[in-house]
Design an enzyme around this catalytic site. Structure first.
Site, PDB file in Angstrom:
ATOM      1  N   SER A 198      33.660  22.265  45.186  1.00 50.51           N
ATOM      2  CA  SER A 198      33.998  22.460  46.590  1.00 50.51           C
ATOM      3  C   SER A 198      34.013  21.163  47.393  1.00 50.51           C
ATOM      4  O   SER A 198      34.447  21.145  48.546  1.00 50.51           O
ATOM      5  CB  SER A 198      32.978  23.417  47.228  1.00 50.51           C
ATOM      6  OG  SER A 198      31.673  22.843  47.230  1.00 50.51           O
ATOM      7  N   SER A 233      30.046  20.981  41.907  1.00 48.64           N
ATOM      8  CA  SER A 233      30.942  20.718  43.031  1.00 48.64           C
ATOM      9  C   SER A 233      31.078  19.250  43.414  1.00 48.64           C
ATOM     10  O   SER A 233      31.941  18.908  44.213  1.00 48.64           O
ATOM     11  CB  SER A 233      30.513  21.525  44.262  1.00 48.64           C
ATOM     12  OG  SER A 233      30.812  22.891  44.075  1.00 48.64           O
ATOM     13  N   LYS A 288      30.392  15.202  53.402  1.00 48.48           N
ATOM     14  CA  LYS A 288      30.885  16.569  53.242  1.00 48.48           C
ATOM     15  C   LYS A 288      30.476  17.416  54.444  1.00 48.48           C
ATOM     16  O   LYS A 288      29.371  17.275  54.967  1.00 48.48           O
ATOM     17  CB  LYS A 288      30.352  17.174  51.942  1.00 48.48           C
ATOM     18  CG  LYS A 288      30.934  18.546  51.587  1.00 48.48           C
ATOM     19  CD  LYS A 288      30.439  19.015  50.221  1.00 48.48           C
ATOM     20  CE  LYS A 288      30.978  20.387  49.848  1.00 48.48           C
ATOM     21  NZ  LYS A 288      30.533  20.836  48.511  1.00 48.48           N
TER      22      LYS A 288
END
Length: 494
Positions: free
Chosen positions: A167, A191, A92
């Site tokens: 996210s 997330s 990420k």
């Protein structure tokens, strides 16, 4: 120390007022001279040479990534031996890979290149993993809507008209699309588990303090965990084996005691289900009735296969989300206000990132998206009014909710319920950010960030082609127990 930051007699009064003192208490010239001498001492730190980013090749994603899982592609491998040997990994884009841009999903940081790998990245490379790209994400890990994915729009592989879950959207899509075997994500209120549930993959949020966050862009220090998305439970366990454990650069991991996660999963066989005791808290239900039914059916399947299932309750659960909101909003506002530096944690920060935050917000704050800006504005409201008092109240509520989850777990191995109260929303329908949808979405995930318990999401069916997530919550430090329960479900689900 920069000349424009040097203290003068003119700003002594401003400093005093900021500290809530009467400016007349201080002699401006005297204090300015004393502070200038102290500045000379502090400025010795300028002698420390900052590390330079390594020369690592990276390139833009191509047509092999139609659902925009990646922001940057690369091919990094240190060894082909270790627990992650043979696995490709996406990271990420709020986790530092040295020499590659780390944007945290924001145009504000499009040109920021960290000089050092995050601890988890270093451990992945040491364990034989091959990093194939930085995964797409919502800006500053805030959101779950098309407007908050600023560079490229990651789409749900099951139905591109529906959201992938934020996210860690790109991390979930990369795994679901087969572009990476596993992916690192961050989970502050769900997330990692949102994209796991919405995309139909496995998502693990570890126990608080088990996985180091050195080299990670914070949202909420207390609630943040670096987690794992994977195509199966075994690969999630292999990744946790690689990244868990104490980090001398992150004091929050001082008490971390990793378990044998791969062994816990590998030992699961057809008879293992008979030793599993599952608690079912009513507090985790009450969302979409179709989701509730799918998850209840999955729990019934566990019972039919031999697991012991009990109805349980989580005392004080109603305080979980108010406490989560207060802590998360205050912490992110304070973190950004201090240019991405935690004064309250004994951890090693990145001066280069602090300088990048300062420059971006001082010169280009208008480039920040609307939702992150609104969150930071609300956080400043809390900091300026009764926020510190409510932060203290929230910590007391956290203690109550944590004890309540521990009580619910006292006579069972794991708790089970829906990962998310809904399937993936449509892009043109309700978003996380409209009305109270985000409040509802985090209701089943955020409490376990607050309390620090590990949680694993596994697919348990579909509704109109969209995956449903089943969440197992284990005791604090019992990540192997949660993973074992997930592996048992995976086995009986076929």
């Amino acid at each position: 120390m920069d000349d424009d930051q040097s203290v003068t007699a003119d700003n002594i009064g401003a400093y005093a007022r900021r500290a809530r003192f009467d400016p007349d208490r201080f002699d401006p010239a005297e204090q300015a001279a004393a502070m200038a001498a102290q500045d000379d001492l502090v400025a010795r730190l300028d002698e420390l040479e900052a590390p330079s980013p390594p020369d690592r090749e990276f390139w833009d994603p191509t047509d092999d990534d139609p659902n925009a899982a990646f922001l940057t592609r690369c091919d990094l491998q240190r060894t082909d031996e270790g627990v992650l040997s043979g696995l490709t990994v996406a990271v990420k884009d709020n986790v530092a890979v040295a020499g590659l841009p780390m944007t945290a999903g924001s145009p504000l940081f499009a040109d920021h290149v960290p000089a050092e790998d995050a601890t988890v990245v270093d451990r992945i490379l040491d364990a034989g993993g091959r990093i194939v790209g930085k995964a797409n994400m919502d800006e500053f890990a805030l959101g779950g809507d098309a407007a908050t994915m600023r560079f490229r729009l990651a789409r749900n592989p099951n139905d591109t008209d529906h959201q992938p879950g934020g996210s860690s959207a790109g991390s979930g899509v990369a795994v679901a699309d087969g572009l990476a075997d596993v992916a690192l994500g961050s989970d502050t209120g769900g997330s990692v588990r949102f994209p796991a549930s919405f995309c139909g993959v496995v998502g693990l949020k570890p126990s608080r303090g088990l996985v180091p966050t050195t080299g990670f862009v914070q949202f909420s220090k207390l609630n943040d965990e670096i987690g794992v998305l994977a195509g199966g439970v075994e690969d999630a366990a292999r990744t946790l084996d690689a990244i868990a454990g104490p980090d001398p650069r992150d004091a929050a991991t001082d008490g971390a005691t990793p378990e044998a996660y791969v062994d816990a999963v590998a030992s699961v066989d057809a008879a293992a289900v008979e030793s599993l005791t599952v608690g079912v808290p009513e507090e985790l239900f009450g969302g979409d009735p179709a989701v509730d039914r799918a998850v209840r059916d999955a729990i019934d399947d566990l019972a039919s296969a031999g697991a012991t299932v009990r109805e349980v309750s989580i005392p004080h659960f109603e305080y979980a989300i108010p406490a989560w909101w207060a802590i998360a909003m205050i912490e992110i506002a304070a973190y950004v206000e201090r240019n991405g530096v935690n004064f309250w944690q004994r951890s090693v920060g990145d001066p280069g990132f602090a300088a990048a935050v300062d420059e971006a917000l001082a010169a280009r704050s208008d480039e920040l998206g609307d939702y992150p800006a609104e969150v930071l504005l609300y956080g400043q409201h809390l900091l300026a009014t009764d926020g510190p008092e409510y932060y203290a109240r929230a910590q007391r509520a956290r203690e109550l909710v944590t004890a309540g989850v521990d009580e619910a777990l006292a006579a069972v191995d794991v708790l089970a319920g829906p990962t998310t109260p809904m399937v993936a929303p449509a892009w043109d329908g309700d978003s996380y950010l409209e009305d109270s949808t985000l409040d509802e979405a985090v209701r089943t995930t955020g409490p376990f960030n607050l309390t620090g318990h590990p949680a694993v999401s596994v697919p348990c069916g579909t509704i109109d082609g969209l995956p449903v997530g089943l969440q197992f919550v284990g005791p604090r430090g019992g990540d192997a127990t949660a993973l074992r329960a997930a592996a048992i479900w995976e086995l009986i689900d076929g």
